[in-house]
Design an enzyme around this catalytic site. Structure first.
Site, mmCIF file in Angstrom:
data_model
loop_
_atom_site.group_PDB
_atom_site.id
_atom_site.type_symbol
_atom_site.label_atom_id
_atom_site.label_comp_id
_atom_site.label_asym_id
_atom_site.label_seq_id
_atom_site.Cartn_x
_atom_site.Cartn_y
_atom_site.Cartn_z
ATOM 1 N N CYS A 87 -20.893 -7.725 6.531
ATOM 2 C CA CYS A 87 -20.948 -6.261 6.689
ATOM 3 C C CYS A 87 -22.227 -5.654 6.107
ATOM 4 O O CYS A 87 -22.566 -4.510 6.434
ATOM 5 C CB CYS A 87 -19.731 -5.613 6.049
ATOM 6 N N HIS A 132 -20.610 1.752 5.165
ATOM 7 C CA HIS A 132 -19.903 0.767 5.974
ATOM 8 C C HIS A 132 -18.455 1.229 6.110
ATOM 9 O O HIS A 132 -17.842 1.666 5.143
ATOM 10 C CB HIS A 132 -19.985 -0.601 5.288
ATOM 11 N N ASN A 166 -13.280 -1.605 11.539
ATOM 12 C CA ASN A 166 -14.383 -2.257 10.821
ATOM 13 C C ASN A 166 -15.150 -3.142 11.806
ATOM 14 O O ASN A 166 -14.605 -4.124 12.301
ATOM 15 C CB ASN A 166 -13.778 -3.084 9.676
HETATM 16 O O1 UT7 Z 1 -15.712 -5.227 5.516
HETATM 17 C C1 UT7 Z 1 -15.694 -5.930 4.316
HETATM 18 C C2 UT7 Z 1 -15.121 -5.127 3.254
HETATM 19 N N1 UT7 Z 1 -13.691 -5.004 3.450
HETATM 20 C C3 UT7 Z 1 -12.984 -4.382 2.560
HETATM 21 O O2 UT7 Z 1 -13.551 -3.909 1.614
HETATM 22 C C4 UT7 Z 1 -11.493 -4.322 2.744
HETATM 23 C C5 UT7 Z 1 -10.856 -4.060 1.412
HETATM 24 N N2 UT7 Z 1 -9.398 -4.034 1.431
HETATM 25 C C6 UT7 Z 1 -8.660 -3.105 2.073
HETATM 26 O O3 UT7 Z 1 -9.187 -2.277 2.789
HETATM 27 C C7 UT7 Z 1 -7.164 -3.096 1.843
HETATM 28 O O4 UT7 Z 1 -6.854 -3.963 0.792
HETATM 29 C C8 UT7 Z 1 -6.330 -3.509 3.106
HETATM 30 C C9 UT7 Z 1 -6.400 -2.410 4.132
HETATM 31 C C10 UT7 Z 1 -6.868 -4.805 3.674
HETATM 32 C C11 UT7 Z 1 -4.865 -3.680 2.712
HETATM 33 O O5 UT7 Z 1 -4.372 -2.489 2.113
HETATM 34 P P1 UT7 Z 1 -3.568 -2.566 0.738
HETATM 35 O O6 UT7 Z 1 -3.149 -1.199 0.423
HETATM 36 O O7 UT7 Z 1 -4.467 -3.254 -0.264
HETATM 37 O O8 UT7 Z 1 -2.322 -3.435 1.121
HETATM 38 P P2 UT7 Z 1 -1.849 -4.838 0.526
HETATM 39 O O9 UT7 Z 1 -2.687 -5.947 1.040
HETATM 40 O O10 UT7 Z 1 -1.678 -4.707 -0.949
HETATM 41 O O11 UT7 Z 1 -0.403 -4.965 1.183
HETATM 42 C C12 UT7 Z 1 0.631 -4.011 0.881
HETATM 43 C C13 UT7 Z 1 1.838 -4.337 1.715
HETATM 44 C C14 UT7 Z 1 2.241 -5.816 1.649
HETATM 45 O O12 UT7 Z 1 3.642 -5.884 1.657
HETATM 46 P P3 UT7 Z 1 4.451 -6.099 0.274
HETATM 47 O O13 UT7 Z 1 3.947 -7.386 -0.303
HETATM 48 O O14 UT7 Z 1 4.134 -4.914 -0.570
HETATM 49 O O15 UT7 Z 1 5.867 -6.156 0.734
HETATM 50 C C15 UT7 Z 1 1.738 -6.381 2.948
HETATM 51 O O16 UT7 Z 1 2.478 -7.496 3.404
HETATM 52 O O17 UT7 Z 1 1.571 -4.064 3.095
HETATM 53 C C16 UT7 Z 1 1.931 -5.213 3.889
HETATM 54 N N3 UT7 Z 1 1.031 -5.232 5.037
HETATM 55 C C17 UT7 Z 1 1.308 -4.571 6.192
HETATM 56 N N4 UT7 Z 1 2.354 -3.817 6.564
HETATM 57 C C18 UT7 Z 1 2.309 -3.280 7.784
HETATM 58 C C19 UT7 Z 1 -0.172 -5.860 5.168
HETATM 59 N N5 UT7 Z 1 -0.679 -5.604 6.384
HETATM 60 C C20 UT7 Z 1 0.216 -4.819 7.027
HETATM 61 C C21 UT7 Z 1 0.241 -4.232 8.305
HETATM 62 N N6 UT7 Z 1 1.309 -3.466 8.634
HETATM 63 N N7 UT7 Z 1 -0.765 -4.378 9.189
#
Ligand code: UT7
Length: 308
Positions: free
Chosen positions: A110, A235, A265
């Site tokens: 990125c 980004h 993204n």
């Molecule tokens: O381009 C390079 C740079 N990229 C980044 O900087 C990305 C950085 N990270 C992020 O943007 C975020 O961490 C994400 C958008 C990837 C994820 O968001 P989050 O708020 O950190 O969610 P999480 O990974 O902590 O997951 C929370 C919950 C989990 O369920 P439990 O364990 O709490 O029951 C996941 O299984 O959300 C669940 N989950 C989803 N639920 C519905 C993960 N993906 C999904 C989904 N739909 N698509």
């Protein structure tokens, strides 16, 4: 010798994949994707190859700049989804454009466009090149595991291009700050021909902190205060990352460009697409100071400050 931003261009595929479409593919919801990321839809390349997207964006940028492809000294493509293992996507693009000079790819995920900008600026300021095309082009839909809801909702396809040229007047590129830390590679990677794997929560925290520090460094290098920045073009990985960054820099949200809702993204294509749209929408005019910042696989990160 200064570096001038002579022209910009964009290509995004016609096919739109909405959050509602994704609800039918994996266990997710429009509500989750919108609140956690800010994404509503993304473009997915069907017929379009990464070379085709890069070509269309480049043609627009060259026309905008009034530069013929044959006048180019260097063509750089930043991509993590190259057309082939080799030759470089930039060589295919060079052939498609009948461009002059030499061509090569950058792999910095990125942050790739900012790495390309640094190179273009250095080549021009050292007198080694006078016209450099830098393209960010990605077909991430081919690198995404469409059964993994934690990643497949995040990414999209597209390309953005910028023509840089030598100028006798003051440089448009005021300062650049780049970093990488290869020891953190496992946070975001894809094996050769494999899918994108990401430790999202960990990356989120690092992204906000590192981009803020990099923004502060680049502002300090240029002797510019955050108040003087007309627009931040970050980004587009997550609107929550963007908003946290703006808050930490003390900038109101209207001074930050966001188009993640429409494209998701697009990795290396993200900043040049956003820059082009911000210019065409009149959010940036000649003379405005613009701060660009990115964080990506590598890990790589950095910022660039320009006076457009
Ligand atoms: O381009 C390079 C740079 N990229 C980044 O900087 C990305 C950085 N990270 C992020 O943007 C975020 O961490 C994400 C958008 C990837 C994820 O968001 P989050 O708020 O950190 O969610 P999480 O990974 O902590 O997951 C929370 C919950 C989990 O369920 P439990 O364990 O709490 O029951 C996941 O299984 O959300 C669940 N989950 C989803 N639920 C519905 C993960 N993906 C999904 C989904 N739909 N698509």
């Amino acid at each position: 010798m200064g570096t001038r931003i002579a022209g910009t261009g964009v290509y995004v595929p016609e096919h739109v994949l909405t959050n509602y479409d994704l609800e039918k593919m994996v266990d997710t919801s429009d509500e989750w994707i919108t609140t956690r990321t800010g994404i509503k839809e993304r473009r997915i390349a069907k017929e379009e190859s990464v070379v085709f997207m890069a070509k269309r964006a480049s043609e627009e940028a060259l026309e905008d700049a009034g530069v013929k492809p044959q006048e180019l000294d260097v063509t750089v493509v930043a991509t993590i989804t190259p057309a082939k293992r080799f030759p470089s996507t930039a060589c295919f693009l060079q052939a498609e454009l009948s461009a002059g000079g030499y061509a090569f790819d950058i792999s910095a995920a990125c942050s790739g466009f900012l790495y390309g900008l640094e190179l273009a600026d250095a080549l021009i300021k050292s007198g080694k090149a006078s016209k450099v095309l830098v393209v960010g082009a990605e077909k991430l839909s081919e690198a995404v595991d469409w059964e993994d809801r934690s990643t497949c909702v995040l990414f999209g396809d597209g390309a953005g291009a910028v023509v840089f040229e030598a100028s006798d007047s003051e440089s448009d590129v005021l300062a650049v700050d780049l970093s990488s830390d290869g020891s953190l590679w496992e946070i975001l990677y894809a094996d050769s021909c494999g899918y994108i794997r990401m430790k999202g929560r960990e990356l989120f925290k690092i992204a906000v902190r590192n981009m803020e520090e990099s923004c502060r460094r680049v502002l300090e290098k240029a002797g510019v205060s955050p108040e003087e920045v007309k627009l931040v073009v970050p980004h587009q990985a997550n609107v929550r990352i963007i908003n946290s960054l703006a808050q930490r820099l003390g900038l109101s949200e209207d001074r930050v460009f966001v188009n993640i809702d429409r494209y998701g993204n697009t990795s290396a294509a993200s900043i040049p697409i956003a820059l082009h749209e911000a210019i065409k929408e009149g959010r940036i005019n000649r003379g405005d100071i613009v701060l660009m910042t990115a964080m990506g696989g590598g890990l790589t990160w950095g910022s660039a400050l320009i006076r457009y």
